[in-house]
Design an enzyme around this catalytic site. Sequence first.
Site, PDB file in Angstrom:
ATOM      1  N   GLY A 163       0.790  -1.224   0.000  1.00 47.68           N
ATOM      2  CA  GLY A 163       0.000   0.000   0.000  1.00 47.68           C
ATOM      3  C   GLY A 163       0.821   1.272   0.000  1.00 47.68           C
ATOM      4  N   HIS A 168     -16.155  11.619 -11.575  1.00 50.70           N
ATOM      5  CA  HIS A 168     -15.984  11.863 -13.005  1.00 50.70           C
ATOM      6  C   HIS A 168     -14.772  12.744 -13.309  1.00 50.70           C
ATOM      7  CE1 HIS A 168     -17.392  16.059 -12.730  1.00 50.70           C
ATOM      8  NE2 HIS A 168     -18.198  15.598 -11.784  1.00 50.70           N
TER       9      HIS A 168
END
Length: 216
Positions: A78, A145
């Site tokens: 990670g 988006h």
Amino acid sequence: MSLNRRLVIAGAGSFGREVWQWANDMQSERREWDSIVFINDDLNVAQKIIDSGINCSIISTINDYIPEPNDVCVCAIGEPKGKLQVIDRLKNKNVVFTNVIHPTAVIGVGSKLGIGIILCPHSVVTVNVTIGDHVIVNIASSIGHDAHLEEGVTLSAHCDVTGYCRLNKGSFLGSGARMLPKSILGEFSVIGAGSVVLKKVAPNRKVFGNPAYYVD
């Protein structure tokens, strides 16, 4: 599908064990690999894997790993700098990378994904998102988006990256962190768990809080 295709997970720590589970969940939908194995620099974690009930072996250290013809690899580390260092070592071995995308992950129309990506359960990539290589999107995190994520970015669980955000190379979001629309993260910046980024974080800096403020 090639026969004897093997998924090699680089990193057998806590997140590596989770990725093993997500990869096996993929197998229940469609068989992607004939076997799954770990490579890890610390071979002493092998007993922890056995104790956790995972039926998967560590075949070698990362340095000693010799890719086989049908191997594909994903890096389950990670922390971005460590992840990218391991990836560079694997690239020197001409490793072929693949994506691990959980069956419950959502990928919207017009989104573009690189290679070496891990999309964990219930992660959401909405429309017209660009995701670079070796990005991790952990459990229940969402990307709005037109967002752009560069190579090596890590989103911990339950993060919210909203529309038009830009996350530059190696940036890291702790669990539950949020980014308001059009926010920008500099390279290798670190956003603390639960923090809210309002606008911009400089490269190689750490922030925490709501609103996020510098803590280094």
